[in-house]
Design a protein around this motif. Structure first.
Motif, PDB file in Angstrom:
ATOM      1  N   MET A  18       8.733 -16.893   1.552  1.00 38.16           N
ATOM      2  CA  MET A  18       9.250 -15.567   1.196  1.00 38.16           C
ATOM      3  C   MET A  18       8.142 -14.696   0.611  1.00 38.16           C
ATOM      4  N   ASN A  19       7.293 -15.300  -0.202  1.00 38.90           N
ATOM      5  CA  ASN A  19       6.180 -14.539  -0.781  1.00 38.90           C
ATOM      6  C   ASN A  19       5.247 -14.049   0.308  1.00 38.90           C
ATOM      7  N   ARG A  20       4.989 -14.880   1.296  1.00 39.63           N
ATOM      8  CA  ARG A  20       4.123 -14.469   2.405  1.00 39.63           C
ATOM      9  C   ARG A  20       4.779 -13.350   3.198  1.00 39.63           C
ATOM     10  N   MET A  21       6.064 -13.459   3.446  1.00 37.38           N
ATOM     11  CA  MET A  21       6.751 -12.432   4.218  1.00 37.38           C
ATOM     12  C   MET A  21       6.769 -11.100   3.474  1.00 37.38           C
ATOM     13  N   ILE A  22       6.960 -11.149   2.180  1.00 36.74           N
ATOM     14  CA  ILE A  22       6.956  -9.928   1.376  1.00 36.74           C
ATOM     15  C   ILE A  22       5.566  -9.284   1.402  1.00 36.74           C
ATOM     16  N   ALA A  23       4.525 -10.098   1.297  1.00 42.34           N
ATOM     17  CA  ALA A  23       3.162  -9.575   1.327  1.00 42.34           C
ATOM     18  C   ALA A  23       2.858  -8.958   2.690  1.00 42.34           C
ATOM     19  N   ILE A  24       3.285  -9.608   3.754  1.00 41.56           N
ATOM     20  CA  ILE A  24       3.045  -9.080   5.100  1.00 41.56           C
ATOM     21  C   ILE A  24       3.806  -7.771   5.299  1.00 41.56           C
ATOM     22  N   ALA A  25       5.047  -7.718   4.824  1.00 38.71           N
ATOM     23  CA  ALA A  25       5.841  -6.504   4.952  1.00 38.71           C
ATOM     24  C   ALA A  25       5.207  -5.359   4.162  1.00 38.71           C
ATOM     25  N   ALA A  26       4.695  -5.637   2.983  1.00 38.26           N
ATOM     26  CA  ALA A  26       4.058  -4.602   2.167  1.00 38.26           C
ATOM     27  C   ALA A  26       2.789  -4.083   2.849  1.00 38.26           C
ATOM     28  N   LEU A  27       1.998  -4.988   3.413  1.00 44.52           N
ATOM     29  CA  LEU A  27       0.787  -4.561   4.108  1.00 44.52           C
ATOM     30  C   LEU A  27       1.128  -3.759   5.360  1.00 44.52           C
ATOM     31  N   ALA A  28       2.163  -4.160   6.072  1.00 48.93           N
ATOM     32  CA  ALA A  28       2.570  -3.425   7.267  1.00 48.93           C
ATOM     33  C   ALA A  28       3.057  -2.028   6.905  1.00 48.93           C
ATOM     34  N   ALA A  29       3.826  -1.915   5.830  1.00 47.72           N
ATOM     35  CA  ALA A  29       4.316  -0.608   5.395  1.00 47.72           C
ATOM     36  C   ALA A  29       3.155   0.290   4.974  1.00 47.72           C
ATOM     37  N   ALA A  30       2.186  -0.289   4.283  1.00 50.83           N
ATOM     38  CA  ALA A  30       1.024   0.501   3.864  1.00 50.83           C
ATOM     39  C   ALA A  30       0.198   0.921   5.069  1.00 50.83           C
ATOM     40  N   GLY A  31       0.097   0.061   6.059  1.00 47.95           N
ATOM     41  CA  GLY A  31      -0.662   0.391   7.259  1.00 47.95           C
ATOM     42  C   GLY A  31       0.009   1.468   8.082  1.00 47.95           C
TER      43      GLY A  31
END
Length: 77
Positions: A18-31
């Motif tokens: 879940m932590n990895r998915m949250i980090a990936i989602a945050a990076l995708a949103a920022a990108g």
């Protein structure tokens, strides 16, 4: 003594995922939002109107003796 899990903190295997998915989602949103901001200079110059009128009103009070002294000697001031 047996461990019940109440006093020791154990990591659940799903928390890492879940932590990895949250980090990936945050990076995708920022990108995705990175390309949305456009900064361009205006075509016309910026004009700031500084027409300011300053008026001052002076209110004075004179002591009775000072008032009579000024009236008796108008050339003092």
């Amino acid at each position: 003594m047996t461990r019940t899990g109440l006093t020791t903190r154990e990591r659940r295997p799903t928390s890492d995922g879940m932590n990895r998915m949250i980090a990936i989602a945050a990076l995708a949103a920022a990108g995705m939002t990175g390309g949305c901001v456009n900064v361009t200079a205006p075509d016309k110059p910026i004009v700031i109107n500084l027409n300011i009128n300053i008026t001052q009103e002076v209110v004075y009070r004179l002591d009775g003796e000072a008032k009579t002294a000024i009236q008796q000697n108008p050339g003092i001031f």
